[in-house]
Design an enzyme around this catalytic site. Structure first.
Site, PDB file in Angstrom:
ATOM      1  N   ASN A   9       0.857  -1.104  -0.029  1.00 38.01           N
ATOM      2  CA  ASN A   9      -0.076   0.306  -0.048  1.00 38.01           C
ATOM      3  C   ASN A   9       0.838   1.258   0.415  1.00 38.01           C
ATOM      4  O   ASN A   9       1.576   1.578   0.932  1.00 38.01           O
ATOM      5  CB  ASN A   9      -0.753  -0.236   1.316  1.00 38.01           C
ATOM      6  CG  ASN A   9      -1.616   1.166   1.264  1.00 38.01           C
ATOM      7  OD1 ASN A   9      -1.101   2.521   1.334  1.00 38.01           O
ATOM      8  ND2 ASN A   9      -2.965   1.088   2.301  1.00 38.01           N
ATOM      9  N   ASP A  69      -0.479  -4.221  10.600  1.00 38.27           N
ATOM     10  CA  ASP A  69      -1.658  -4.741  10.834  1.00 38.27           C
ATOM     11  C   ASP A  69      -2.858  -3.328  11.260  1.00 38.27           C
ATOM     12  O   ASP A  69      -2.507  -3.148  12.264  1.00 38.27           O
ATOM     13  CB  ASP A  69      -2.104  -6.114  11.004  1.00 38.27           C
ATOM     14  CG  ASP A  69      -3.972  -6.429  10.139  1.00 38.27           C
ATOM     15  OD1 ASP A  69      -3.514  -6.518   8.775  1.00 38.27           O
ATOM     16  OD2 ASP A  69      -4.649  -6.873  11.086  1.00 38.27           O
ATOM     17  N   PHE A 152      -6.330   7.329   3.031  1.00 38.33           N
ATOM     18  CA  PHE A 152      -6.857   6.134   2.513  1.00 38.33           C
ATOM     19  C   PHE A 152      -7.646   5.499   3.279  1.00 38.33           C
ATOM     20  O   PHE A 152      -8.066   5.926   4.266  1.00 38.33           O
ATOM     21  CB  PHE A 152      -5.328   5.562   2.097  1.00 38.33           C
ATOM     22  CG  PHE A 152      -5.251   4.854   3.011  1.00 38.33           C
ATOM     23  CD1 PHE A 152      -4.009   5.539   3.603  1.00 38.33           C
ATOM     24  CD2 PHE A 152      -5.045   3.672   3.289  1.00 38.33           C
ATOM     25  CE1 PHE A 152      -3.260   4.780   4.860  1.00 38.33           C
ATOM     26  CE2 PHE A 152      -4.748   2.754   4.816  1.00 38.33           C
ATOM     27  CZ  PHE A 152      -3.424   3.290   5.420  1.00 38.33           C
ATOM     28  N   TYR A 154     -10.694   4.200   5.190  1.00 39.97           N
ATOM     29  CA  TYR A 154     -11.805   4.621   5.778  1.00 39.97           C
ATOM     30  C   TYR A 154     -11.486   6.208   6.440  1.00 39.97           C
ATOM     31  O   TYR A 154     -12.279   6.986   7.516  1.00 39.97           O
ATOM     32  CB  TYR A 154     -12.094   3.924   7.003  1.00 39.97           C
ATOM     33  CG  TYR A 154     -12.396   2.704   6.843  1.00 39.97           C
ATOM     34  CD1 TYR A 154     -13.668   2.241   6.976  1.00 39.97           C
ATOM     35  CD2 TYR A 154     -11.373   1.092   7.022  1.00 39.97           C
ATOM     36  CE1 TYR A 154     -14.279   0.524   6.347  1.00 39.97           C
ATOM     37  CE2 TYR A 154     -11.866  -0.309   6.884  1.00 39.97           C
ATOM     38  CZ  TYR A 154     -13.467  -0.160   6.171  1.00 39.97           C
ATOM     39  OH  TYR A 154     -13.252  -1.434   6.602  1.00 39.97           O
ATOM     40  N   LYS A 175      -1.872  13.901   9.943  1.00 38.13           N
ATOM     41  CA  LYS A 175      -2.095  12.707  10.141  1.00 38.13           C
ATOM     42  C   LYS A 175      -1.319  11.578  10.921  1.00 38.13           C
ATOM     43  O   LYS A 175      -1.005  10.799  11.635  1.00 38.13           O
ATOM     44  CB  LYS A 175      -2.316  12.261   8.750  1.00 38.13           C
ATOM     45  CG  LYS A 175      -3.107  10.269   9.042  1.00 38.13           C
ATOM     46  CD  LYS A 175      -3.922   9.596   8.044  1.00 38.13           C
ATOM     47  CE  LYS A 175      -3.748   8.622   8.706  1.00 38.13           C
ATOM     48  NZ  LYS A 175      -4.182   7.286   7.240  1.00 38.13           N
ATOM     49  N   HIS A 180      -2.971   6.759  14.822  1.00 39.39           N
ATOM     50  CA  HIS A 180      -2.522   5.137  15.272  1.00 39.39           C
ATOM     51  C   HIS A 180      -1.530   4.283  14.750  1.00 39.39           C
ATOM     52  O   HIS A 180      -0.637   3.862  15.654  1.00 39.39           O
ATOM     53  CB  HIS A 180      -3.920   4.043  14.808  1.00 39.39           C
ATOM     54  CG  HIS A 180      -4.567   4.446  13.096  1.00 39.39           C
ATOM     55  ND1 HIS A 180      -4.209   3.342  12.752  1.00 39.39           N
ATOM     56  CD2 HIS A 180      -5.359   5.660  12.717  1.00 39.39           C
ATOM     57  CE1 HIS A 180      -4.294   4.081  11.533  1.00 39.39           C
ATOM     58  NE2 HIS A 180      -4.925   5.357  11.715  1.00 39.39           N
ATOM     59  N   ARG A 181      -1.153   4.446  13.457  1.00 37.25           N
ATOM     60  CA  ARG A 181       0.339   3.797  12.410  1.00 37.25           C
ATOM     61  C   ARG A 181       1.384   4.610  13.380  1.00 37.25           C
ATOM     62  O   ARG A 181       2.375   4.309  13.749  1.00 37.25           O
ATOM     63  CB  ARG A 181       0.125   3.998  11.352  1.00 37.25           C
ATOM     64  CG  ARG A 181       1.063   3.250  10.805  1.00 37.25           C
ATOM     65  CD  ARG A 181       0.948   3.322   9.070  1.00 37.25           C
ATOM     66  NE  ARG A 181      -0.536   2.168   8.686  1.00 37.25           N
ATOM     67  CZ  ARG A 181      -1.538   2.677   8.752  1.00 37.25           C
ATOM     68  NH1 ARG A 181      -1.642   4.534   8.588  1.00 37.25           N
ATOM     69  NH2 ARG A 181      -2.615   2.212   8.786  1.00 37.25           N
TER      70      ARG A 181
HETATM   71  P1  IMP Z   1      -4.315  -3.436   7.095  1.00 35.15           P
HETATM   72  O1  IMP Z   1      -4.071  -2.682   8.201  1.00 35.15           O
HETATM   73  O2  IMP Z   1      -4.168  -3.001   5.235  1.00 35.15           O
HETATM   74  O3  IMP Z   1      -5.100  -4.784   6.477  1.00 35.15           O
HETATM   75  O4  IMP Z   1      -5.792  -2.243   6.599  1.00 35.15           O
HETATM   76  C1  IMP Z   1      -7.548  -2.951   7.398  1.00 35.15           C
HETATM   77  C2  IMP Z   1      -8.240  -2.100   6.605  1.00 35.15           C
HETATM   78  O5  IMP Z   1      -7.953  -0.737   7.527  1.00 35.15           O
HETATM   79  C3  IMP Z   1      -7.551  -1.596   4.762  1.00 35.15           C
HETATM   80  O6  IMP Z   1      -9.416  -1.446   4.541  1.00 35.15           O
HETATM   81  C4  IMP Z   1      -7.615  -0.465   5.320  1.00 35.15           C
HETATM   82  O7  IMP Z   1      -7.892   0.325   4.445  1.00 35.15           O
HETATM   83  C5  IMP Z   1      -8.099   0.318   6.465  1.00 35.15           C
HETATM   84  N1  IMP Z   1      -6.793   1.201   7.357  1.00 35.15           N
HETATM   85  C6  IMP Z   1      -5.286   0.674   7.498  1.00 35.15           C
HETATM   86  N2  IMP Z   1      -4.691   1.788   7.581  1.00 35.15           N
HETATM   87  C7  IMP Z   1      -5.807   3.144   7.574  1.00 35.15           C
HETATM   88  C8  IMP Z   1      -5.521   4.082   7.886  1.00 35.15           C
HETATM   89  O8  IMP Z   1      -5.236   5.527   8.513  1.00 35.15           O
HETATM   90  N3  IMP Z   1      -6.765   4.785   8.030  1.00 35.15           N
HETATM   91  C9  IMP Z   1      -7.985   4.231   7.316  1.00 35.15           C
HETATM   92  N4  IMP Z   1      -8.093   2.979   7.136  1.00 35.15           N
HETATM   93  C10 IMP Z   1      -6.783   2.174   6.720  1.00 35.15           C
END
Ligand code: IMP
Length: 197
Positions: A9, A69, A152, A154, A175, A180-181
């Site tokens: 991503n 994740d 990106f 949500y 951001k 959270h990240r």
């Molecule tokens: P993953 O960690 O890439 O598996 O993300 C799981 C889901 O949460 C995916 O649909 C991502 O688009 C969404 N997501 C992950 N990080 C973010 C963020 O920082 N903002 C909004 N959506 C997120």
């Protein structure tokens, strides 16, 4: 030292790269290693998925590897979509479909009852597969309609009451100051700093 960011991503990779800029680590992503097999995200928890996403590419490449994740936990939906956030609207769905499904599922729920939190688990794996995890959490509310063009996933439906804006209305820098990240990555920075060079 080289650190592999185990994500395909681009948005996430950019956020993580900005947060690690001061570490002077040489960053690579999975795009630099097309032969590394895709990880199946079939864990029952964010931690299980983050560990898998870090350990499998670390063993395949022999590089220190960082993965995350993330799940969106919505109080009125008993914590869903949680670990299933990526495929909430069905297999292969896109970000917009996930946001639409979330808004539909919360139809009629008043703002004070739309509490939600993003939770990120980051996992750092050594070349021989030892792993450490850290966590970050951001609280907010699900908006009643998508607003904003940045970020990106949500972000357009995640409203921050203290900011009066959604995550998608914040700049990348804003951001990265509160996400959270970012919190999870800040927590793992001391571990990264201790990696023998
Ligand atoms: P993953 O960690 O890439 O598996 O993300 C799981 C889901 O949460 C995916 O649909 C991502 O688009 C969404 N997501 C992950 N990080 C973010 C963020 O920082 N903002 C909004 N959506 C997120």
């Amino acid at each position: 030292m080289k650190l592999l960011l185990a994500t395909g991503n681009d948005h996430k990779a950019r956020e993580i790269a900005a947060l690690l800029a001061r570490t002077r680590l040489e960053l690579a992503t999975l795009k630099d290693f097309p032969a590394v097999p895709a990880v199946v995200e079939d864990g029952r928890t964010l931690m299980e998925n983050a560990v898998k996403k870090a350990v499998e590419p670390a063993l395949a490449t022999g590089l220190w590897t960082l993965a995350d994740d993330t799940g969106l936990e919505v109080e009125a939906l008993d914590g869903r979509p949680g670990v299933y956030s990526a495929r909430y609207a069905g297999p292969g769905c896109d970000f917009a479909a996930n946001c639409r499904k979330l808004l539909a599922d919360l139809e009629g729920v008043p703002p004070p009852a739309r509490k939600a939190a993003f939770r990120t688990v980051v996992a750092l794996a050594s070349p021989d597969g030892r792993v450490q995890c850290r966590e970050g959490r951001l609280e907010g509310r699900i908006a009643t309609a998508p607003v904003g063009k940045n970020g990106f996933g949500y972000d357009p439906v995640f409203y921050l009451p203290d900011e009066g804006r959604t995550l998608a209305q914040l700049s990348d820098e804003e951001k990265n100051d509160l996400s959270h990240r970012a919190l999870a990555l800040k927590a793992i920075l001391p571990v990264l700093a201790d990696i023998p060079r």
